[in-house]
Design a protein around this motif. Structure first.
Motif, PDB file in Angstrom:
ATOM      1  N   PRO A  67      -1.967  15.616 -44.495  1.00  0.00           N
ATOM      2  CA  PRO A  67      -2.207  15.215 -42.977  1.00  0.00           C
ATOM      3  C   PRO A  67      -1.466  15.845 -42.028  1.00  0.00           C
ATOM      4  O   PRO A  67      -1.738  16.269 -40.860  1.00  0.00           O
ATOM      5  N   HIS A  68      -0.006  16.128 -42.343  1.00  0.00           N
ATOM      6  CA  HIS A  68       0.767  16.806 -41.010  1.00  0.00           C
ATOM      7  C   HIS A  68       0.388  18.310 -41.029  1.00  0.00           C
ATOM      8  O   HIS A  68       0.464  18.818 -39.778  1.00  0.00           O
ATOM      9  N   ILE A  69       0.024  19.122 -42.138  1.00  0.00           N
ATOM     10  CA  ILE A  69      -0.323  20.311 -41.994  1.00  0.00           C
ATOM     11  C   ILE A  69      -1.821  20.455 -41.135  1.00  0.00           C
ATOM     12  O   ILE A  69      -2.018  21.156 -40.259  1.00  0.00           O
ATOM     13  N   ARG A  70      -2.690  19.441 -41.419  1.00  0.00           N
ATOM     14  CA  ARG A  70      -3.957  19.481 -40.870  1.00  0.00           C
ATOM     15  C   ARG A  70      -3.653  19.091 -39.049  1.00  0.00           C
ATOM     16  O   ARG A  70      -4.482  19.821 -38.256  1.00  0.00           O
ATOM     17  N   ALA A  71      -2.708  18.267 -39.040  1.00  0.00           N
ATOM     18  CA  ALA A  71      -2.636  17.870 -37.434  1.00  0.00           C
ATOM     19  C   ALA A  71      -1.924  19.135 -36.688  1.00  0.00           C
ATOM     20  O   ALA A  71      -2.347  19.426 -35.693  1.00  0.00           O
ATOM     21  N   PHE A  72      -1.146  19.903 -37.513  1.00  0.00           N
ATOM     22  CA  PHE A  72      -0.569  21.168 -36.957  1.00  0.00           C
ATOM     23  C   PHE A  72      -1.691  22.105 -36.532  1.00  0.00           C
ATOM     24  O   PHE A  72      -1.869  22.797 -35.561  1.00  0.00           O
ATOM     25  N   VAL A  73      -2.492  22.282 -37.690  1.00  0.00           N
ATOM     26  CA  VAL A  73      -3.709  23.218 -37.510  1.00  0.00           C
ATOM     27  C   VAL A  73      -4.839  22.902 -36.370  1.00  0.00           C
ATOM     28  O   VAL A  73      -5.194  23.666 -35.510  1.00  0.00           O
ATOM     29  N   ASP A  74      -4.978  21.722 -36.225  1.00  0.00           N
ATOM     30  CA  ASP A  74      -5.639  21.068 -35.148  1.00  0.00           C
ATOM     31  C   ASP A  74      -5.226  21.529 -33.691  1.00  0.00           C
ATOM     32  O   ASP A  74      -6.009  21.850 -32.836  1.00  0.00           O
ATOM     33  N   ARG A  75      -3.779  21.254 -33.778  1.00  0.00           N
ATOM     34  CA  ARG A  75      -2.956  21.536 -32.187  1.00  0.00           C
ATOM     35  C   ARG A  75      -3.132  23.147 -32.422  1.00  0.00           C
ATOM     36  O   ARG A  75      -3.187  23.580 -31.083  1.00  0.00           O
ATOM     37  N   ALA A  76      -2.850  23.957 -33.191  1.00  0.00           N
ATOM     38  CA  ALA A  76      -2.652  25.470 -32.913  1.00  0.00           C
ATOM     39  C   ALA A  76      -3.729  26.354 -32.897  1.00  0.00           C
ATOM     40  O   ALA A  76      -3.465  27.233 -32.263  1.00  0.00           O
TER      41      ALA A  76
END
Length: 796
Positions: A285-294
């Motif tokens: 989840p935290h990697i997915r959230a980063f990818v969605d932001r970046a």
């Protein structure tokens, strides 16, 4: 020609070959099946019913279809079998009368960005050949129209042995492909927001890199700070142009790092390889959230999203390029192909026409060939797979379908029923796992499994006709004629969520106010624009939690406890009570049995033969090291806790010395969605589609948000379970949440406080709001297809 007759009669004797008219299953024990015996008539339509998790898929897919495929695979040579998946023989005593099985399941098509509806069904291949023959200007072979083939040219010297002498010759080659060089055939260009990768006011030593896993004192950052290319104490905003390039975009170069051979490369390509190349759903989840932001994905400016090179787009037939053809709605494309009259390619046009007509016939005429296959719903993917079988000349085949009515509006279910009956009438055996009463009604033979799910299921409760099922008194029989009634009063909204100018896919500049604080159902025929409206304009906003239809992934090591995060508080509680590390209580970490590595079984690979799995003799299938099982919490060891059902665990962690609020909250949600019978350590690979859907729903319900979006939550649910789902939706609304449900089930529509109906048709015939209001008003108006079917469904 003489005909053999039996003594004393004039009628022909039954030929011995005609006596094999049954598929016999005896002693089936796959998953939760309890020595199941059934006899299924061939060349008939048999529907399997029962609550989600009762054993339908175990009987149909894991026993009958699996054994048919295994036996067909065994007809190939050992060499060929080495390249094929190895299938174990199902746990069954006798399987007799099998025919070749063709499985049409709910599995989504691959989410590869290059896969489209056109490539997945071979229609794109036929179009490419058509344009390579008739397109003007002529640009090359069919490869010149493929967005998966890049244009390549080269030249050089080659050495050839000729007449005993080695001769050097100059050769050149050229391949003309249709791939857009900018986006490499993906149709979208990704752009990375550098501000999400680093804080330029800090130095590397101060933790400038903000990518997950890149800590200031960690190995990943040391690659940069000790590379010799950069000053670790210098703020990034003070880097020279060269230093900034070395930091962000340096090409891979070999280097020695602390005596170890390693590779240095810029941060951007490193992040792209380690994170962006992975499937988004498989990320933490935290990697997915980063990818969605970046990362932002924009339509490729060179090819305008068509994936094709300029040359491929320049070649046309009657003013239409292959990119234009793929962008057309399939029903329109079928009309365009029908108008082409070229005798030189008549067989090709005929095959193309038949396939496109099959799309329209099966209710997918609203799709376009350039639609990414990963964006299709489970029902759309299943119907797309059906297309190649509709015109098949094969007979005496067993077709196996897994809930073919998923994602279908009541208006479309009759069309699906007709297709199933057509397959049967050609002399095929059709096996269908289904919950919808309209689909059960057309069965020649019904097998009802139960009585409940999981360990409480796996038995045949009824076998016979639909009328017999209605009268038999089983759970399915009692609920088969259920009809919902309209609520006497609806809730008042507490506010509205505005959507203005929605135009994604087929939406036609839609403006709508979605009420908050109530249960709002968005409905309409398949392809009318429901998901485009909600997922495109509502999901992604702050405070919105969207539960879509993407399947949950998990290996045989994954289970409900690991997937939901339940194991984390349990491990910590065990560790705290015994004064040891939490890692000891994970079968995937330090506590794993050393003999089976925490799998509980030993797998023996037998090459092209099916592998053998035997229970580990050291841990006896408990998966943990013996010393770990000596630690107790609330009088139980970790293996005993994982063997508990959700209901047992809810009581265990809810009170007494084992009270663990964090674990109890997760268990409450699992019980809320009707999974109280699941054991915490049951492998995800053994769960049915409906169980996986509800497990995902329970997990996402734990996320903080004021608005919940549920995409067809009745998928895989038995008629009796829909009532429990409605209770869950009510509890969510009463707790102050706003619930938006994309749904076709009339019981959910009748239970809504507000309905938004899209239509009137699919594709470019849809994309408009045709009704907004209460279910009672919709039924009274009878102005839409949904209104007609809901009015017929509800009790007077």
């Amino acid at each position: 020609m003489s005909m053999e007759t039996s003594p004393g009669t004039q009628s022909p004797a039954l030929h011995v070959a005609d006596s094999h008219d049954l598929i016999r299953v005896h002693g089936a024990r796959e998953n939760n099946l309890k020595d199941v015996n059934v006899e299924l008539p061939k060349r008939r339509l048999t529907v399997f019913t029962g609550v989600s998790g009762s054993g339908k898929s175990s009987l149909v897919f894991d026993t009958i279809a699996a054994e048919s495929q295994r036996m067909i695979n065994e007809t190939y040579s050992a060499f060929v079998q080495g390249f094929m998946p190895t299938l174990a023989r199902p746990e069954v005593d006798v399987l007799d009368g099998l025919t070749t099985a063709i499985i049409v399941d709910q599995q989504r098509m691959g989410a590869d960005p290059r896969s489209t509806v056109g490539t997945a069904t071979d229609v794109h291949a036929m179009l490419r050949i058509l344009f390579s023959r008739l397109g003007r200007p002529h640009i090359g072979s069919s490869q010149a129209f493929s967005f998966n083939v890049a244009s390549i040219s080269g030249a050089g010297a080659v050495t050839i042995e000729r007449g005993g002498e080695k001769v050097k010759e100059r050769r050149s080659f050229s391949i003309t492909g249709g791939m857009c060089p900018r986006c490499e055939g993906r149709g979208t260009a990704s752009d990375i927001d550098l501000d999400q990768l680093f804080d330029d006011s800090r130095s590397l030593a101060e933790g400038a890199i903000t990518v997950p896993g890149y800590k200031a004192d960690g190995w990943m950052v040391r690659y940069y700070s000790e590379s010799g290319f950069l000053d670790p104490d210098k703020p990034i905003r003070e880097y020279t142009k060269k230093e900034r390039h070395d930091f962000l975009y340096h090409e891979p170069v070999k280097m020695k790092f602390r005596g170890i051979n390693s590779t240095y490369e810029g941060l951007v390509p490193r992040v792209q390889k380690s994170m962006l190349s992975k499937d988004r759903e498989a990320m933490q989840p935290h990697i997915r959230a980063f990818v969605d932001r970046a990362v932002t994905f924009t339509t490729c400016p060179d090819c305008d999203g068509t994936r094709l090179s300029e040359a491929a787009r320049s070649s046309k037939i009657k003013g239409i390029s292959i990119a234009d053809a793929c962008a057309m709605q399939i029903s329109d494309l079928a009309g365009w192909v029908r108008d082409l009259d070229e005798s030189s390619v008549a067989p090709l046009l005929s095959g193309l026409q038949n396939t496109l007509d099959s799309f329209v016939e099966i209710g997918l005429g609203y799709l376009s060939l350039d639609r990414a296959s990963g964006t299709l719903s489970g029902g759309e993917a299943q119907r797309t797979k059906m297309i190649r079988h509709l015109g098949s000349s094969l007979t005496d085949v067993t077709y196996v379908f897994d809930e073919p009515t998923i994602g279908l509006h009541p208006h479309d279910i009759q069309r699906m029923n007709n297709l199933l009956l057509r397959l049967r009438d050609k002399g095929n055996t059709v096996l269908v796992v289904e919950h919808k009463p309209e689909a059960i009604a057309i069965a020649d033979h019904v097998v009802d499994l139960g009585p409940r799910a999981g360990a409480e299921g796996g038995e045949v409760m009824f076998e016979g006709t639909v009328e017999g099922l209605r009268a038999c008194g089983t759970l399915t029989g009692r609920h088969l004629d259920d009809r919902a009634s309209l609520k006497p009063a609806v809730r008042k909204p507490s506010g509205t969520l505005e959507v203005r100018g929605a135009d994604s896919h087929n939406l036609q500049d839609v403006d709508v106010d979605i009420p908050l604080g109530v249960l709002c159902v968005v409905t309409g025929v398949a392809g009318s624009g429901k998901s485009s409206l909600i997922h495109g304009s509502v999901a992604g906003r702050d405070g919105v939690v969207a539960v879509d239809q993407t399947p949950i992934r998990g290996s045989r090591r994954s289970n409900p406890a690991t997937y939901t995060g339940l194991l984390e508080p349990i491990r910590k509680a065990f560790a705290k009570a015994n004064g040891v590390k939490p890692a000891l209580f994970s079968a995937n970490s330090e506590g794993a049995c050393p003999n089976c590595n925490g799998a509980g079984v030993i797998y023996t690979d037998l090459a092209m033969m099916a592998g053998v799995a035997t229970t580990c003799e050291v841990c006896e299938g408990k998966r943990f090291e013996a010393s770990v099982l000596e630690y107790h919490f609330g009088g139980r060891d970790i293996s005993e806790v994982l063997a508990m059902s959700v209901t047992e665990a809810e009581e265990f962690f809810g009170s007494g010395e084992a009270r663990t609020p964090a674990a109890h909250r997760i268990l409450d949600r699992l019980a809320d969605v009707g999974l109280g019978y699941l054991s915490l350590g049951q492998p995800l690979t053994t769960l049915s589609g409906g169980e996986r859907q509800r497990l995902k729903l329970a997990t996402r319900m734990g996320e903080k948000g004021g608005v919940y979006i549920l995409d067809e939550p009745t998928t895989g649910l038995h008629l009796a379970d829909v009532e429990q789902l409605l209770g869950l939706l009510d509890r969510l609304v009463e707790s102050g949440k706003s619930v938006i449900v994309i749904e076709h089930h009339q019981a959910v529509m009748a239970h809504a406080d507000w309905i938004i109906d899209l239509g009137p048709g699919a594709g470019h015939d849809g994309g408009r709001i045709v009704f907004e209001g209460t279910p009672a008003d919709l039924v009274a108006a009878r102005s839409t297809l949904t209104a007609e079917h809901l009015a017929d469904y509800v009790t007077p």
